[in-house]
Write a protein that holds these residues in place. Structure first.
Motif, PDB file in Angstrom:
ATOM      1  N   TYR A 104      25.969   1.759  19.951  1.00 34.43           N
ATOM      2  CA  TYR A 104      25.157   1.607  21.155  1.00 34.43           C
ATOM      3  C   TYR A 104      23.885   0.816  20.849  1.00 34.43           C
ATOM      4  O   TYR A 104      23.343   0.911  19.779  1.00 34.43           O
ATOM      5  CB  TYR A 104      24.787   2.984  21.725  1.00 34.43           C
ATOM      6  N   TYR A 156      23.953  10.475  36.957  1.00 35.58           N
ATOM      7  CA  TYR A 156      23.600   9.797  35.703  1.00 35.58           C
ATOM      8  C   TYR A 156      23.947  10.732  34.550  1.00 35.58           C
ATOM      9  O   TYR A 156      23.306  11.765  34.358  1.00 35.58           O
ATOM     10  CB  TYR A 156      22.112   9.435  35.703  1.00 35.58           C
ATOM     11  N   THR A 210      19.764   5.600  25.880  1.00 36.82           N
ATOM     12  CA  THR A 210      20.965   6.261  25.367  1.00 36.82           C
ATOM     13  C   THR A 210      22.182   5.786  26.146  1.00 36.82           C
ATOM     14  O   THR A 210      22.065   5.130  27.180  1.00 36.82           O
ATOM     15  CB  THR A 210      20.846   7.800  25.506  1.00 36.82           C
ATOM     16  N   ALA A 211      23.351   6.109  25.626  1.00 36.20           N
ATOM     17  CA  ALA A 211      24.597   5.707  26.279  1.00 36.20           C
ATOM     18  C   ALA A 211      24.810   6.579  27.517  1.00 36.20           C
ATOM     19  O   ALA A 211      25.241   7.724  27.418  1.00 36.20           O
ATOM     20  CB  ALA A 211      25.762   5.862  25.314  1.00 36.20           C
ATOM     21  N   ARG A 212      24.501   6.025  28.666  1.00 39.27           N
ATOM     22  CA  ARG A 212      24.647   6.763  29.912  1.00 39.27           C
ATOM     23  C   ARG A 212      25.510   5.967  30.879  1.00 39.27           C
ATOM     24  O   ARG A 212      25.548   4.739  30.839  1.00 39.27           O
ATOM     25  CB  ARG A 212      23.281   7.062  30.544  1.00 39.27           C
ATOM     26  N   GLY A 256      25.411  11.256  30.333  1.00 41.72           N
ATOM     27  CA  GLY A 256      25.687  10.698  29.024  1.00 41.72           C
ATOM     28  C   GLY A 256      27.181  10.420  28.935  1.00 41.72           C
ATOM     29  O   GLY A 256      27.989  11.147  29.516  1.00 41.72           O
ATOM     30  N   LEU A 257      27.562   9.369  28.234  1.00 40.77           N
ATOM     31  CA  LEU A 257      28.971   9.001  28.150  1.00 40.77           C
ATOM     32  C   LEU A 257      29.824  10.150  27.633  1.00 40.77           C
ATOM     33  O   LEU A 257      30.862  10.480  28.216  1.00 40.77           O
ATOM     34  CB  LEU A 257      29.135   7.775  27.252  1.00 40.77           C
ATOM     35  N   GLU A 258      29.386  10.781  26.547  1.00 40.59           N
ATOM     36  CA  GLU A 258      30.169  11.873  25.969  1.00 40.59           C
ATOM     37  C   GLU A 258      30.171  13.093  26.898  1.00 40.59           C
ATOM     38  O   GLU A 258      31.173  13.813  26.991  1.00 40.59           O
ATOM     39  CB  GLU A 258      29.630  12.240  24.585  1.00 40.59           C
ATOM     40  N   GLU A 259      29.069  13.318  27.594  1.00 37.75           N
ATOM     41  CA  GLU A 259      28.990  14.403  28.582  1.00 37.75           C
ATOM     42  C   GLU A 259      29.983  14.153  29.717  1.00 37.75           C
ATOM     43  O   GLU A 259      30.683  15.063  30.170  1.00 37.75           O
ATOM     44  CB  GLU A 259      27.569  14.495  29.121  1.00 37.75           C
ATOM     45  N   TYR A 260      30.034  12.923  30.178  1.00 36.48           N
ATOM     46  CA  TYR A 260      30.974  12.531  31.230  1.00 36.48           C
ATOM     47  C   TYR A 260      32.415  12.790  30.793  1.00 36.48           C
ATOM     48  O   TYR A 260      33.252  13.268  31.571  1.00 36.48           O
ATOM     49  CB  TYR A 260      30.763  11.058  31.566  1.00 36.48           C
TER      50      TYR A 260
END
Length: 334
Positions: free
Chosen positions: A334, A62, A47-49, A64-68
Protein backbone atom coordinates in the motif's frame (compact mmCIF):
# COMPACT_ATOMS: atom_id res chain seq x y z
CA UNK A 1 47.59 -40.14 13.70
CA UNK A 2 46.58 -37.21 15.90
CA UNK A 3 45.79 -35.01 12.84
CA UNK A 4 42.87 -37.13 11.50
CA UNK A 5 40.26 -36.08 14.06
CA UNK A 6 41.05 -32.41 13.37
CA UNK A 7 40.57 -32.91 9.63
CA UNK A 8 37.22 -34.59 10.23
CA UNK A 9 36.22 -31.66 12.43
CA UNK A 10 37.22 -29.15 9.74
CA UNK A 11 35.31 -31.11 7.12
CA UNK A 12 32.26 -31.09 9.42
CA UNK A 13 32.44 -27.31 9.80
CA UNK A 14 32.84 -26.98 6.02
CA UNK A 15 29.82 -29.20 5.35
CA UNK A 16 27.57 -27.26 7.73
CA UNK A 17 28.87 -23.98 6.36
CA UNK A 18 27.94 -24.96 2.81
CA UNK A 19 24.50 -26.13 3.99
CA UNK A 20 23.93 -22.80 5.76
CA UNK A 21 24.85 -20.84 2.62
CA UNK A 22 22.50 -22.98 0.51
CA UNK A 23 19.65 -22.31 2.96
CA UNK A 24 20.30 -18.57 2.68
CA UNK A 25 19.85 -18.92 -1.08
CA UNK A 26 16.95 -21.40 -1.16
CA UNK A 27 14.69 -19.83 1.48
CA UNK A 28 14.38 -16.40 -0.21
CA UNK A 29 13.96 -18.17 -3.55
CA UNK A 30 11.11 -20.24 -2.09
CA UNK A 31 9.46 -17.12 -0.71
CA UNK A 32 9.76 -15.43 -4.10
CA UNK A 33 7.94 -18.37 -5.66
CA UNK A 34 5.14 -18.02 -3.13
CA UNK A 35 4.70 -14.32 -3.85
CA UNK A 36 5.67 -13.88 -7.48
CA UNK A 37 5.19 -10.14 -7.72
CA UNK A 38 5.00 -7.15 -5.43
CA UNK A 39 1.95 -5.24 -6.58
CA UNK A 40 1.41 -1.63 -5.68
CA UNK A 41 -2.00 -0.11 -5.29
CA UNK A 42 -2.87 3.50 -4.63
CA UNK A 43 -5.76 4.04 -2.25
CA UNK A 44 -6.80 7.48 -1.06
CA UNK A 45 -5.94 8.16 2.55
CA UNK A 46 -3.23 6.96 4.87
CA UNK A 47 -4.46 3.38 5.06
CA UNK A 48 -5.96 0.87 2.66
CA UNK A 49 -9.63 1.81 2.75
CA UNK A 50 -12.50 1.14 0.40
CA UNK A 51 -15.68 3.10 -0.17
CA UNK A 52 -18.55 0.63 -0.21
CA UNK A 53 -22.10 1.48 -1.26
CA UNK A 54 -24.57 -0.30 1.00
CA UNK A 55 -27.34 -1.19 -1.43
CA UNK A 56 -29.87 -1.61 1.40
CA UNK A 57 -29.35 1.81 2.98
CA UNK A 58 -27.93 3.52 -0.14
CA UNK A 59 -25.24 5.01 2.11
CA UNK A 60 -21.50 5.02 1.56
CA UNK A 61 -19.41 3.07 4.08
CA UNK A 62 -15.69 3.74 4.59
CA UNK A 63 -14.03 0.46 5.55
CA UNK A 64 -10.51 -0.90 5.80
CA UNK A 65 -9.90 -3.36 2.97
CA UNK A 66 -9.27 -6.29 5.31
CA UNK A 67 -12.25 -5.25 7.47
CA UNK A 68 -14.44 -5.22 4.36
CA UNK A 69 -13.24 -8.72 3.46
CA UNK A 70 -14.51 -10.14 6.76
CA UNK A 71 -18.04 -9.07 5.80
CA UNK A 72 -17.61 -10.49 2.29
CA UNK A 73 -16.37 -13.91 3.41
CA UNK A 74 -19.19 -14.08 5.97
CA UNK A 75 -21.75 -13.32 3.26
CA UNK A 76 -20.33 -15.40 0.42
CA UNK A 77 -19.33 -18.67 2.12
CA UNK A 78 -20.86 -20.69 4.98
CA UNK A 79 -18.83 -19.97 8.12
CA UNK A 80 -19.04 -23.66 9.02
CA UNK A 81 -16.75 -24.51 6.10
CA UNK A 82 -13.15 -25.63 6.86
CA UNK A 83 -10.56 -22.92 7.54
CA UNK A 84 -8.61 -23.57 4.34
CA UNK A 85 -11.76 -23.07 2.25
CA UNK A 86 -12.42 -19.78 4.07
CA UNK A 87 -8.84 -18.70 3.36
CA UNK A 88 -9.32 -19.51 -0.33
CA UNK A 89 -12.47 -17.40 -0.30
CA UNK A 90 -10.63 -14.55 1.42
CA UNK A 91 -7.89 -14.49 -1.24
CA UNK A 92 -10.43 -14.63 -4.07
CA UNK A 93 -12.51 -11.86 -2.50
CA UNK A 94 -9.43 -9.67 -1.90
CA UNK A 95 -8.30 -10.15 -5.50
CA UNK A 96 -11.73 -9.14 -6.75
CA UNK A 97 -11.82 -6.04 -4.56
CA UNK A 98 -8.33 -4.87 -5.50
CA UNK A 99 -9.09 -5.45 -9.19
CA UNK A 100 -12.17 -3.21 -8.86
CA UNK A 101 -10.05 -0.56 -7.16
CA UNK A 102 -7.65 -0.60 -10.09
CA UNK A 103 -10.35 -0.81 -12.76
CA UNK A 104 -13.56 0.88 -11.52
CA UNK A 105 -16.86 -0.82 -12.31
CA UNK A 106 -19.02 1.58 -14.40
CA UNK A 107 -22.17 0.11 -12.87
CA UNK A 108 -21.01 1.34 -9.46
CA UNK A 109 -20.10 4.79 -10.75
CA UNK A 110 -23.57 5.09 -12.26
CA UNK A 111 -25.03 4.55 -8.80
CA UNK A 112 -22.52 6.63 -6.83
CA UNK A 113 -19.47 8.35 -8.27
CA UNK A 114 -17.58 8.11 -4.97
CA UNK A 115 -18.13 4.36 -4.44
CA UNK A 116 -15.53 1.69 -5.18
CA UNK A 117 -17.74 -1.32 -4.53
CA UNK A 118 -21.34 -2.26 -3.80
CA UNK A 119 -22.75 -4.79 -1.34
CA UNK A 120 -25.25 -5.88 -4.00
CA UNK A 121 -24.21 -9.42 -5.07
CA UNK A 122 -25.84 -8.83 -8.46
CA UNK A 123 -23.17 -6.18 -9.11
CA UNK A 124 -20.17 -7.02 -6.93
CA UNK A 125 -19.58 -9.28 -3.94
CA UNK A 126 -22.10 -9.77 -1.17
CA UNK A 127 -21.29 -8.22 2.21
CA UNK A 128 -22.97 -8.34 5.63
CA UNK A 129 -22.52 -6.30 8.79
CA UNK A 130 -21.74 -7.61 12.26
CA UNK A 131 -25.40 -7.16 13.14
CA UNK A 132 -26.45 -9.36 10.26
CA UNK A 133 -23.87 -11.95 11.32
CA UNK A 134 -25.47 -12.04 14.78
CA UNK A 135 -28.91 -12.46 13.23
CA UNK A 136 -27.69 -15.35 11.10
CA UNK A 137 -25.56 -17.20 13.62
CA UNK A 138 -26.90 -16.16 17.02
CA UNK A 139 -24.78 -14.68 19.80
CA UNK A 140 -22.63 -17.76 20.47
CA UNK A 141 -22.25 -18.68 16.80
CA UNK A 142 -21.32 -15.06 16.03
CA UNK A 143 -18.35 -15.11 18.38
CA UNK A 144 -16.96 -18.38 17.08
CA UNK A 145 -17.63 -17.86 13.39
CA UNK A 146 -16.50 -14.25 13.18
CA UNK A 147 -13.25 -15.14 14.95
CA UNK A 148 -12.76 -17.97 12.45
CA UNK A 149 -13.34 -15.67 9.47
CA UNK A 150 -11.10 -12.90 10.84
CA UNK A 151 -8.35 -15.48 11.23
CA UNK A 152 -8.79 -16.63 7.61
CA UNK A 153 -8.50 -13.03 6.41
CA UNK A 154 -5.51 -12.24 8.64
CA UNK A 155 -3.58 -15.39 7.73
CA UNK A 156 -3.84 -14.52 4.04
CA UNK A 157 -3.32 -10.77 4.54
CA UNK A 158 -2.42 -8.94 1.34
CA UNK A 159 -2.42 -12.07 -0.83
CA UNK A 160 -3.98 -11.88 -4.28
CA UNK A 161 -4.10 -14.04 -7.41
CA UNK A 162 -2.29 -13.11 -10.60
CA UNK A 163 -1.96 -14.52 -14.10
CA UNK A 164 1.16 -13.47 -16.02
CA UNK A 165 1.70 -10.65 -13.53
CA UNK A 166 -1.83 -9.25 -13.72
CA UNK A 167 -4.67 -9.50 -11.23
CA UNK A 168 -7.29 -12.02 -12.30
CA UNK A 169 -11.08 -11.81 -12.17
CA UNK A 170 -11.58 -14.55 -9.56
CA UNK A 171 -15.19 -15.50 -10.25
CA UNK A 172 -16.67 -18.17 -8.02
CA UNK A 173 -19.96 -19.96 -7.47
CA UNK A 174 -21.67 -21.97 -4.78
CA UNK A 175 -21.76 -25.46 -6.28
CA UNK A 176 -20.82 -26.98 -9.63
CA UNK A 177 -23.01 -29.99 -8.80
CA UNK A 178 -20.11 -32.31 -8.13
CA UNK A 179 -18.89 -32.74 -11.70
CA UNK A 180 -16.76 -30.21 -13.53
CA UNK A 181 -16.57 -26.44 -13.57
CA UNK A 182 -17.30 -24.56 -16.80
CA UNK A 183 -15.09 -22.89 -19.38
CA UNK A 184 -15.67 -19.13 -19.31
CA UNK A 185 -16.64 -18.91 -23.00
CA UNK A 186 -19.53 -21.34 -22.50
CA UNK A 187 -21.10 -18.86 -20.09
CA UNK A 188 -19.91 -15.36 -21.09
CA UNK A 189 -18.54 -15.91 -24.62
CA UNK A 190 -15.02 -14.80 -23.63
CA UNK A 191 -12.23 -17.38 -23.43
CA UNK A 192 -10.17 -16.56 -20.35
CA UNK A 193 -7.02 -18.70 -19.91
CA UNK A 194 -7.29 -19.12 -16.13
CA UNK A 195 -11.03 -19.91 -16.18
CA UNK A 196 -10.82 -23.41 -17.62
CA UNK A 197 -13.08 -26.36 -16.92
CA UNK A 198 -11.55 -28.56 -14.21
CA UNK A 199 -12.70 -31.69 -12.45
CA UNK A 200 -14.37 -31.04 -9.11
CA UNK A 201 -14.59 -33.17 -6.01
CA UNK A 202 -17.76 -35.26 -5.94
CA UNK A 203 -19.09 -33.24 -3.05
CA UNK A 204 -22.48 -33.52 -1.37
CA UNK A 205 -24.36 -30.30 -0.75
CA UNK A 206 -27.85 -28.88 -0.48
CA UNK A 207 -27.79 -27.97 -4.17
CA UNK A 208 -27.28 -31.54 -5.31
CA UNK A 209 -30.79 -31.51 -6.75
CA UNK A 210 -33.22 -28.60 -6.89
CA UNK A 211 -36.74 -28.91 -8.29
CA UNK A 212 -38.52 -25.94 -9.88
CA UNK A 213 -42.05 -26.19 -11.25
CA UNK A 214 -42.79 -23.26 -13.54
CA UNK A 215 -46.26 -22.86 -15.06
CA UNK A 216 -46.54 -22.08 -18.75
CA UNK A 217 -48.08 -18.65 -18.13
CA UNK A 218 -45.06 -17.54 -16.13
CA UNK A 219 -42.67 -19.05 -18.67
CA UNK A 220 -44.42 -17.30 -21.58
CA UNK A 221 -44.23 -13.98 -19.75
CA UNK A 222 -40.54 -14.41 -18.89
CA UNK A 223 -39.42 -15.62 -22.33
CA UNK A 224 -41.91 -13.90 -24.61
CA UNK A 225 -43.19 -17.23 -25.91
CA UNK A 226 -46.73 -18.57 -26.46
CA UNK A 227 -46.53 -22.14 -25.22
CA UNK A 228 -49.93 -21.84 -23.52
CA UNK A 229 -51.58 -21.87 -26.92
CA UNK A 230 -50.11 -25.30 -27.74
CA UNK A 231 -51.93 -28.44 -26.52
CA UNK A 232 -50.10 -30.10 -23.62
CA UNK A 233 -50.06 -33.43 -25.48
CA UNK A 234 -48.02 -31.83 -28.26
CA UNK A 235 -45.63 -30.17 -25.81
CA UNK A 236 -45.04 -33.51 -24.12
CA UNK A 237 -44.28 -35.44 -27.28
CA UNK A 238 -43.10 -32.91 -29.84
CA UNK A 239 -39.45 -31.83 -29.87
CA UNK A 240 -40.48 -29.12 -32.30
CA UNK A 241 -41.74 -27.02 -29.40
CA UNK A 242 -39.23 -27.50 -26.59
CA UNK A 243 -35.73 -28.76 -27.28
CA UNK A 244 -32.19 -28.48 -25.94
CA UNK A 245 -30.21 -27.31 -28.96
CA UNK A 246 -26.68 -27.42 -27.58
CA UNK A 247 -24.87 -28.47 -24.40
CA UNK A 248 -21.49 -27.46 -23.04
CA UNK A 249 -18.69 -29.94 -22.60
CA UNK A 250 -19.78 -30.49 -18.99
CA UNK A 251 -23.38 -31.34 -19.93
CA UNK A 252 -24.95 -28.00 -19.03
CA UNK A 253 -27.52 -26.42 -21.33
CA UNK A 254 -25.89 -23.91 -23.67
CA UNK A 255 -28.88 -23.09 -25.88
CA UNK A 256 -32.52 -24.18 -25.74
CA UNK A 257 -35.55 -23.60 -27.96
CA UNK A 258 -39.08 -22.82 -26.80
CA UNK A 259 -41.35 -22.60 -29.81
CA UNK A 260 -39.68 -20.12 -32.16
CA UNK A 261 -37.54 -18.62 -29.41
CA UNK A 262 -33.92 -19.75 -28.99
CA UNK A 263 -32.33 -18.68 -25.71
CA UNK A 264 -28.95 -19.28 -24.06
CA UNK A 265 -28.81 -21.42 -20.96
CA UNK A 266 -27.37 -18.51 -18.98
CA UNK A 267 -30.23 -16.19 -19.95
CA UNK A 268 -32.78 -18.92 -19.30
CA UNK A 269 -31.36 -19.49 -15.82
CA UNK A 270 -31.56 -15.78 -15.07
CA UNK A 271 -35.10 -15.24 -16.40
CA UNK A 272 -36.59 -18.31 -14.74
CA UNK A 273 -34.58 -18.12 -11.51
CA UNK A 274 -33.07 -21.58 -11.95
CA UNK A 275 -30.21 -22.65 -9.69
CA UNK A 276 -27.96 -23.61 -12.60
CA UNK A 277 -27.90 -24.48 -16.30
CA UNK A 278 -27.26 -28.15 -15.53
CA UNK A 279 -30.82 -29.45 -15.62
CA UNK A 280 -33.33 -31.95 -16.93
CA UNK A 281 -36.85 -30.87 -17.84
CA UNK A 282 -40.25 -32.43 -18.30
CA UNK A 283 -43.71 -31.09 -19.23
CA UNK A 284 -46.19 -31.83 -16.45
CA UNK A 285 -49.71 -30.63 -17.16
CA UNK A 286 -49.72 -26.84 -17.52
CA UNK A 287 -46.20 -26.56 -16.12
CA UNK A 288 -42.61 -27.50 -16.89
CA UNK A 289 -40.56 -29.28 -14.24
CA UNK A 290 -36.87 -28.32 -14.10
CA UNK A 291 -34.54 -30.46 -11.98
CA UNK A 292 -31.18 -28.71 -11.59
CA UNK A 293 -27.80 -29.76 -10.22
CA UNK A 294 -25.46 -27.29 -8.56
CA UNK A 295 -25.95 -23.59 -7.91
CA UNK A 296 -24.45 -20.68 -9.83
CA UNK A 297 -22.77 -20.09 -13.18
CA UNK A 298 -20.26 -22.91 -12.70
CA UNK A 299 -17.13 -20.90 -13.61
CA UNK A 300 -14.05 -20.57 -11.40
CA UNK A 301 -13.94 -21.74 -7.81
CA UNK A 302 -16.68 -24.06 -6.63
CA UNK A 303 -17.21 -23.19 -2.96
CA UNK A 304 -18.58 -26.58 -1.93
CA UNK A 305 -15.77 -28.18 -3.90
CA UNK A 306 -13.28 -25.99 -2.04
CA UNK A 307 -14.74 -27.20 1.26
CA UNK A 308 -14.45 -30.84 0.14
CA UNK A 309 -10.81 -30.31 -0.93
CA UNK A 310 -10.05 -28.72 2.46
CA UNK A 311 -11.59 -31.71 4.21
CA UNK A 312 -9.24 -33.91 2.19
CA UNK A 313 -6.24 -32.02 3.55
CA UNK A 314 -5.62 -29.52 0.73
CA UNK A 315 -4.55 -26.01 1.74
CA UNK A 316 -5.94 -22.80 0.29
CA UNK A 317 -3.13 -22.41 -2.24
CA UNK A 318 -3.79 -25.87 -3.62
CA UNK A 319 -7.52 -25.12 -3.78
CA UNK A 320 -7.05 -21.84 -5.64
CA UNK A 321 -4.48 -23.13 -8.12
CA UNK A 322 -6.81 -26.05 -8.88
CA UNK A 323 -9.79 -23.90 -9.78
CA UNK A 324 -7.87 -21.05 -11.46
CA UNK A 325 -5.60 -22.58 -14.09
CA UNK A 326 -2.02 -21.33 -14.26
CA UNK A 327 -2.34 -18.61 -11.60
CA UNK A 328 0.25 -17.55 -9.05
CA UNK A 329 0.22 -15.61 -5.80
CA UNK A 330 1.31 -12.05 -5.23
CA UNK A 331 1.26 -9.72 -2.25
CA UNK A 332 -0.04 -6.18 -2.54
CA UNK A 333 1.69 -3.22 -0.96
CA UNK A 334 0.00 0.00 0.00
Amino acid sequence: MALWPRRRKRRGFLKWGILFILLLIVIPWGISLLFEDELEIKIKGDTARVRVLNHQTNKLMYLGLEEYLVGVVAAEMPASFPEEALKAQAVAARTYAVKRLQIPDPRIKNLNQDADLSTNPAINQAWISSEEMKNRWGVWGYRAYKKKIIQAVQETAGQVLVYQGQLIDPVYHSSCGGGRTENSEDVWKFQIPYLRSVACVDHQDRYRETVNTIDLARLDKALGTSLQSIPVSKLQTGKNYIQVMEKTGTGRVKTMRFGNTVISGTELRSKLGLASTWFDWQVKGESILFVTRGNGHGVGMCQYGAAAMAEQGKDYRQILTHYYTGVGFAKISY
